[in-house]
Design a protein around this motif. Structure first.
Motif, PDB file in Angstrom:
ATOM      1  N   ALA A 139     116.584  -1.019 -41.193  1.00  0.00           N
ATOM      2  CA  ALA A 139     117.562   0.132 -40.792  1.00  0.00           C
ATOM      3  C   ALA A 139     118.024   0.957 -42.037  1.00  0.00           C
ATOM      4  N   SER A 140     118.198   2.427 -41.773  1.00  0.00           N
ATOM      5  CA  SER A 140     118.681   3.105 -42.767  1.00  0.00           C
ATOM      6  C   SER A 140     119.457   4.214 -42.144  1.00  0.00           C
ATOM      7  N   ASP A 150     130.341  14.425 -49.251  1.00  0.00           N
ATOM      8  CA  ASP A 150     129.945  13.101 -49.719  1.00  0.00           C
ATOM      9  C   ASP A 150     128.692  12.545 -49.108  1.00  0.00           C
ATOM     10  N   HIS A 151     127.779  11.803 -49.546  1.00  0.00           N
ATOM     11  CA  HIS A 151     126.664  11.320 -48.907  1.00  0.00           C
ATOM     12  C   HIS A 151     126.458   9.818 -49.069  1.00  0.00           C
ATOM     13  N   TYR A 152     126.242   9.026 -48.241  1.00  0.00           N
ATOM     14  CA  TYR A 152     126.254   7.390 -48.345  1.00  0.00           C
ATOM     15  C   TYR A 152     124.959   7.093 -47.293  1.00  0.00           C
ATOM     16  N   THR A 153     124.245   5.985 -47.910  1.00  0.00           N
ATOM     17  CA  THR A 153     123.319   5.435 -47.301  1.00  0.00           C
ATOM     18  C   THR A 153     123.858   3.959 -46.904  1.00  0.00           C
ATOM     19  N   ILE A 154     123.762   3.368 -45.752  1.00  0.00           N
ATOM     20  CA  ILE A 154     123.856   1.723 -45.512  1.00  0.00           C
ATOM     21  C   ILE A 154     122.459   1.422 -44.989  1.00  0.00           C
ATOM     22  N   VAL A 166     124.322   7.669 -51.820  1.00  0.00           N
ATOM     23  CA  VAL A 166     123.102   8.666 -52.017  1.00  0.00           C
ATOM     24  C   VAL A 166     122.564   9.061 -50.693  1.00  0.00           C
ATOM     25  N   ALA A 167     121.950   9.935 -50.226  1.00  0.00           N
ATOM     26  CA  ALA A 167     121.350  10.352 -49.122  1.00  0.00           C
ATOM     27  C   ALA A 167     120.069   9.834 -49.033  1.00  0.00           C
ATOM     28  N   ALA A 168     119.628   8.856 -48.404  1.00  0.00           N
ATOM     29  CA  ALA A 168     118.278   8.444 -48.160  1.00  0.00           C
ATOM     30  C   ALA A 168     117.232   9.323 -47.452  1.00  0.00           C
ATOM     31  N   PRO A 169     116.167   9.712 -47.836  1.00  0.00           N
ATOM     32  CA  PRO A 169     115.359  10.510 -47.147  1.00  0.00           C
ATOM     33  C   PRO A 169     114.991   9.997 -45.759  1.00  0.00           C
ATOM     34  N   HIS A 170     114.653  10.636 -44.780  1.00  0.00           N
ATOM     35  CA  HIS A 170     114.259  10.083 -43.611  1.00  0.00           C
ATOM     36  C   HIS A 170     114.763   9.062 -42.880  1.00  0.00           C
TER      37      HIS A 170
END
Length: 220
Positions: A139-140, A150-154, A166-170
């Motif tokens: 999951a992303s 702000d940009h975050y990725t779990i 960071v903002a993960a691509p796709h």
């Protein structure tokens, strides 16, 4: 690492000695924010809503003196970075347990005037998912704030979860809203999140949004 404490309980107890160095207001919150990685002074000010520059300067000096924070000054570079020492990193399990205790006993929507930051909200979500070893497959999820950029990725895989600034691509799902919207969203019940919240927009396929909502039902 023993240093002269700023206040003394005069108890032969390692908890008392720890509190002598970490019991000052803001000290543990500075450690909390450095546990996610090195920060500049301005980064810490942004996360520690309500602290004054003078107080933050003093707390950083105290933590450096106690061997918990390392100040990274490089010749020719104007920016100063702060990072935890190995002793500071060792506080992570204790702060995680305190956060989980707060989620169990103190969870409530943000009060008027209470500072919110996505790193704190999403850090709690990541912790809950990781402790539950929740496995929903790879999951992303990307979270963006519209008022502060702000940009975050779990990300999750095999029941282990991470949070990255960071903002993960796709991504499978993307959630957009203001900092306050984000905090309010995760402070509501799972049913209210499923129904949708004003100011929060979810992007992704119906299947992925359903998987996301099912996973975050564990929070708080």
């Amino acid at each position: 690492m023993p240093t002269t404490p700023r206040s003394a309980y005069a108890h032969f107890c390692m908890l008392a000695r720890t509190l002598e160095r970490l019991g000052d207001r803001w000290a543990l919150l500075v450690v909390r924010d450095l546990l996610t990685g090195p920060k500049r002074f301005t980064d810490l000010m942004d996360r520690l809503g309500g602290i004054t520059p003078r107080t933050l300067t003093q707390r950083l000096r105290d933590l450096e003196s106690d061997g918990l924070v390392l100040v990274d000054r490089k010749p020719g570079r104007r920016e100063v970075w702060y990072r935890l020492t190995p002793a500071g990193d060792d506080l992570a399990p204790a702060l995680e347990e305190l956060s989980l205790w707060g989620l169990r006993h103190l969870a409530a929507p943000p009060a008027p005037g209470e500072a919110t930051h996505p790193e704190h909200v999403l850090g709690g979500l990541r912790l809950v998912l990781d402790r539950a070893r929740l496995d929903v497959g790879p999951a992303s999820w990307v979270f963006r704030t519209l008022d502060h950029d702000d940009h975050y990725t779990i990300s999750g895989r095999d029941g282990r979860w991470t949070l990255d600034e960071v903002a993960a691509p796709h991504p499978d799902v993307e959630l957009l809203g203001t900092r306050r919207d984000l905090a309010d969203y995760f402070a509501t019940s799972p049913a209210a999140r499923t129904a949708g919240r004003p100011g929060v927009r979810l992007q992704g396929s119906d299947k992925e949004i359903g998987r996301f909502l099912g996973a975050i039902a564990a929070f708080p």
